[in-house]
Design a protein around this motif. Sequence first.
Motif, short mmCIF file in Angstrom:
data_model
loop_
_atom_site.label_atom_id
_atom_site.label_comp_id
_atom_site.label_asym_id
_atom_site.label_seq_id
_atom_site.Cartn_x
_atom_site.Cartn_y
_atom_site.Cartn_z
N MET A 216 0.80 -1.21 0.00
CA MET A 216 0.00 0.00 0.00
C MET A 216 0.85 1.28 0.00
N LYS A 217 1.99 1.25 0.66
CA LYS A 217 2.80 2.46 0.72
C LYS A 217 3.24 2.90 -0.67
N SER A 218 3.79 1.96 -1.45
CA SER A 218 4.25 2.32 -2.80
C SER A 218 3.06 2.61 -3.71
N ALA A 219 1.93 1.94 -3.47
CA ALA A 219 0.73 2.22 -4.28
C ALA A 219 0.25 3.64 -4.07
N GLN A 220 0.24 4.09 -2.82
CA GLN A 220 -0.23 5.44 -2.54
C GLN A 220 0.73 6.50 -3.08
N VAL A 221 2.04 6.23 -2.99
CA VAL A 221 3.01 7.17 -3.55
C VAL A 221 2.81 7.31 -5.05
N ALA A 222 2.64 6.19 -5.75
CA ALA A 222 2.43 6.22 -7.20
C ALA A 222 1.09 6.88 -7.55
N PHE A 223 0.10 6.62 -6.73
CA PHE A 223 -1.21 7.24 -6.95
C PHE A 223 -1.09 8.76 -6.87
N GLU A 224 -0.48 9.26 -5.82
CA GLU A 224 -0.35 10.70 -5.63
C GLU A 224 0.46 11.33 -6.77
N LYS A 225 1.46 10.63 -7.22
CA LYS A 225 2.33 11.16 -8.27
C LYS A 225 1.60 11.25 -9.61
N ASN A 226 0.68 10.33 -9.87
CA ASN A 226 0.06 10.22 -11.19
C ASN A 226 -1.36 10.76 -11.28
N LEU A 227 -1.94 11.20 -10.16
CA LEU A 227 -3.30 11.73 -10.18
C LEU A 227 -3.30 13.10 -10.84
N PRO A 228 -4.05 13.29 -11.93
CA PRO A 228 -4.08 14.59 -12.60
C PRO A 228 -4.59 15.69 -11.68
N ALA A 229 -3.99 16.86 -11.80
CA ALA A 229 -4.38 18.04 -11.03
C ALA A 229 -4.44 17.73 -9.53
N ARG A 230 -3.47 16.95 -9.07
CA ARG A 230 -3.53 16.43 -7.71
C ARG A 230 -3.54 17.51 -6.63
N SER A 231 -3.01 18.69 -6.93
CA SER A 231 -2.99 19.75 -5.93
C SER A 231 -4.31 20.51 -5.86
N ASN A 232 -5.21 20.24 -6.78
CA ASN A 232 -6.43 21.03 -6.87
C ASN A 232 -7.70 20.20 -6.86
#
Length: 319
Positions: free
Chosen positions: A272-288
């Motif tokens: 789960m740790k690496s999954a969440q890191v990859a998720f956050e990195k690849n989610l479009p417009a993640r800061s907004n």
Amino acid sequence: MGLTIGIDVGGTKIAAGVVDTDGTIGARTHRDTPADSVDATAEAIIDAAAELIAGHEIEAVGIGAAGFVSSDRSTVLFAPNLAWRDEPLGARVSQKLKVPVVVENDANAAAWGEFAFGAARDAEHMVCVTVGTGIGGGVVIDGELLRGAHGVAAELGHMRVVPGGHRCGCGARGCWEQYASGRALVREGRAQAESGSLSAAQMLSVCGITDPAELSGPMITEAAAAGDPCATELLEDLGRWLGEGLASIATLFDPTTIVIGGGVSAAKELLMKSAQVAFEKNLPARSNRPHPTFGLAELGNDAGLIGAADLARKPAPIQ
């Protein structure tokens, strides 16, 4: 509606149980799955349900089946590991048992179980991804299970992530489950071991084997839990693929909750740790944008049975 029966039809075993409105399983039974015979499979399902009906007031039966299920929740259009092809399973079982029967895709049933009684019970929008030998999925939007126009929506494992990639059992190339499933974990682990890698040789030693062909997903998970570097790296790679795919799924469905289940989820934080890191990195417009919460499935192998039983309480969609 009171007591219902949930039946989870797997490639080797048919599990059945009486389920109340709180999602609690009472009596249980099971049968072997005669996977190569349509008639014998139907009779095994009927026999298991009849055993439970004999001792309980049952109002309906829900069947979770691995395969494409028609939108009226009656016919199994295609099953990859069973002999069903356009099989009117719901009508056949209902005629014998004399109670209403609905049929649901097994991953949808498991997702509904987690939505109604498990890790997503407080959510209205959720995605459940079952990471086992392959990848199954179910999507709930506004409290309703997404089935699609023909009943075959949410085949998440067959989202293409690598055009021209590994051949999948569905016939396509590059499906997500070829990179983020238990099958992928074992394939990569064996490839590492066969390459002559010293770290992979050490992993085999930790697993207590010498032949790479004997390596299994649970062995890799146990070795990673024991701190083996090669096994840990394999699970981190798998988690990366999982997280990248989940970012695309979140872009499509905007869930409040993503639930991860299946055998591979036993790795928990190792995955789960690496999954969440990859998720956050690849989610479009993640800061907004709001981010969904992640959770591990709570119902284990009972999710499909419980979900199928609860879905039996709900009328089939109007056609």
